[in-house]
Design an enzyme around this catalytic site. Structure first.
Site, PDB file in Angstrom:
ATOM      1  N   GLU A  20      32.369  56.945  47.075  1.00  0.00           N
ATOM      2  CA  GLU A  20      32.605  55.546  47.430  1.00  0.00           C
ATOM      3  C   GLU A  20      33.187  55.396  48.839  1.00  0.00           C
ATOM      4  O   GLU A  20      33.785  54.375  49.171  1.00  0.00           O
ATOM      5  CB  GLU A  20      33.530  54.900  46.399  1.00  0.00           C
ATOM      6  N   SER A 148      31.949  51.860  41.247  1.00  0.00           N
ATOM      7  CA  SER A 148      30.903  51.180  42.012  1.00  0.00           C
ATOM      8  C   SER A 148      29.521  51.316  41.372  1.00  0.00           C
ATOM      9  O   SER A 148      28.500  51.256  42.060  1.00  0.00           O
ATOM     10  CB  SER A 148      30.859  51.695  43.461  1.00  0.00           C
ATOM     11  N   TYR A 214      27.456  45.393  46.744  1.00  0.00           N
ATOM     12  CA  TYR A 214      27.871  45.558  48.128  1.00  0.00           C
ATOM     13  C   TYR A 214      26.835  45.194  49.183  1.00  0.00           C
ATOM     14  O   TYR A 214      27.190  45.020  50.349  1.00  0.00           O
ATOM     15  CB  TYR A 214      28.312  47.017  48.351  1.00  0.00           C
ATOM     16  N   ARG A 253      41.897  45.122  38.465  1.00  0.00           N
ATOM     17  CA  ARG A 253      40.815  44.273  37.982  1.00  0.00           C
ATOM     18  C   ARG A 253      40.253  44.880  36.709  1.00  0.00           C
ATOM     19  O   ARG A 253      40.149  46.106  36.589  1.00  0.00           O
ATOM     20  CB  ARG A 253      39.712  44.190  39.046  1.00  0.00           C
ATOM     21  N   ASP A 255      36.915  44.595  34.018  1.00  0.00           N
ATOM     22  CA  ASP A 255      35.549  44.090  33.859  1.00  0.00           C
ATOM     23  C   ASP A 255      35.216  43.969  32.377  1.00  0.00           C
ATOM     24  O   ASP A 255      35.520  44.870  31.581  1.00  0.00           O
ATOM     25  CB  ASP A 255      34.551  45.030  34.540  1.00  0.00           C
ATOM     26  N   GLU A 268      35.681  48.345  31.734  1.00  0.00           N
ATOM     27  CA  GLU A 268      36.463  49.308  32.500  1.00  0.00           C
ATOM     28  C   GLU A 268      37.579  48.615  33.252  1.00  0.00           C
ATOM     29  O   GLU A 268      37.589  47.393  33.417  1.00  0.00           O
ATOM     30  CB  GLU A 268      35.594  50.108  33.459  1.00  0.00           C
ATOM     31  N   ASN A 270      39.898  48.758  36.914  1.00  0.00           N
ATOM     32  CA  ASN A 270      39.874  49.228  38.299  1.00  0.00           C
ATOM     33  C   ASN A 270      41.285  49.141  38.867  1.00  0.00           C
ATOM     34  O   ASN A 270      41.852  48.052  38.968  1.00  0.00           O
ATOM     35  CB  ASN A 270      38.939  48.355  39.143  1.00  0.00           C
ATOM     36  N   GLY A 274      37.863  46.890  45.207  1.00  0.00           N
ATOM     37  CA  GLY A 274      37.335  46.681  46.546  1.00  0.00           C
ATOM     38  C   GLY A 274      37.976  45.491  47.245  1.00  0.00           C
ATOM     39  O   GLY A 274      38.399  44.521  46.609  1.00  0.00           O
TER      40      GLY A 274
END
Length: 309
Positions: A20, A148, A214, A253, A255, A268, A270, A274
């Site tokens: 990443e 990612s 992205y 974060r 998800d 998941e 984070n 990002g």
């Protein structure tokens, strides 16, 4: 004294040598620009170039971690910073390591009764038909330690499962298959004790993969997310519990997928999200009046407080 003075010299860590890296470089440069614009004594540093020795030479008062993936988000860097006595943003060693491991995160959630799709580990000699019989179709196959959406595949039939395994194994020795939840995708950002508004993500191709995250300008981010107030509060509380379950702190974060019957499923967590122009935490913060510079300063301000975990 002002917050800027309290922060002292800040080193923004970005780049690294994980898969990443490119995303991390974008995140780090955005954070660095914002800090300098706010008057903070900030320096950017890529640990792939000089390691911990180079970081020590910069004599930081604290570190903003904008590294993603292994080596930056998995607890190894956090442990090194603990030994060096340098305060840093985000979760500590345990939460970082646990959050980076999708399988063990799932085991913790399951132990606490939090909803997450059934999954099992795969190997090169797996009985693909038996996996499909246990988990059903479609499946999502993913590397356990990547972010990612790198190496992830959606599998519609048993014949494709072996190919998906080999693709994921290019990124990680540990690969898992998970029941794929058909429905809407949501992400919830957490900032200190605050749960930010949920975002519903709609990828043009139907799958929120690396390109959709992205590179694509066609991905749509629905904010407000379209849920009723009570349901969004329910989702936010679920994500707060999920983050706390792994020991997360500072910011992060979670998800989530929502199936056709309205049930939420944790996918998941984070611990170093990002911070690019396509990223989700800055979007959620902006929706409640926290601009990018203020967001970065609030994240950094958490390093002035004792750690909870």
């Amino acid at each position: 004294m002002s917050l800027v003075n309290d922060l002292g010299r800040v080193v923004v860590l970005y780049g690294g040598d994980s898969a990443e890296r490119e995303v991390s470089l974008k995140s780090g440069h955005a954070v660095l620009t914002a800090l300098r614009g706010a008057g903070v004594d900030a320096i950017g540093y890529d640990p792939a170039e000089g390691g911990l020795v180079g970081l020590e030479a910069l004599n930081p008062d604290r570190v903003f971690i904008a590294l993603h993936g292994r080596g930056g988000e998995d607890g190894t860097l956090q442990g090194a910073l603990e030994l060096l006595g340098i305060p840093y943003t985000g979760s500590g060693v345990l939460a970082s390591a646990l959050g980076m491991d999708k399988q063990r995160t799932k085991l913790v959630w399951q132990a606490l009764g939090l909803p997450t799709p059934e999954a099992e580990m795969l190997g090169p000699d797996a009985d693909w038909g038996a996996v499909v019989a246990r988990l059903g179709l479609p499946l999502i196959v993913k590397p356990v330690h990547e972010g990612s959406t790198l190496g992830i595949s959606i599998v519609e039939d048993a014949e494709a499962l072996a190919t998906a395994y080999r693709e994921a194994a290019r990124f990680d020795a540990r690969v898992m298959a998970e029941r794929f939840v058909q429905g809407d995708e949501y992400t919830v950002s957490l900032l200190g004790d605050e749960v930010l508004p949920a975002i519903r993500v709609e990828a043009a191709g139907g799958f929120y993969d690396y390109a959709a995250k992205y590179l694509s300008d066609a991905t749509r981010y629905h904010l407000p997310c379209g849920l009723g107030e009570a349901v969004e509060v329910e989702l936010g509380e679920l994500c707060r519990q999920a983050f706390a379950a792994v020991g997360g702190e500072g910011w992060g974060r979670v998800d989530v997928m929502r199936d056709g019957e309205g049930r939420f499923w944790l996918i998941e967590v984070n611990t170093s999200p990002g911070m690019t122009d396509h990223s989700l935490v800055p979007q959620a913060a902006a929706h409640v009046g926290i601009d990018f510079a203020a967001l970065v300063l609030r994240i950094l301000a958490t390093t002035l407080e004792p750690r909870r975990a």
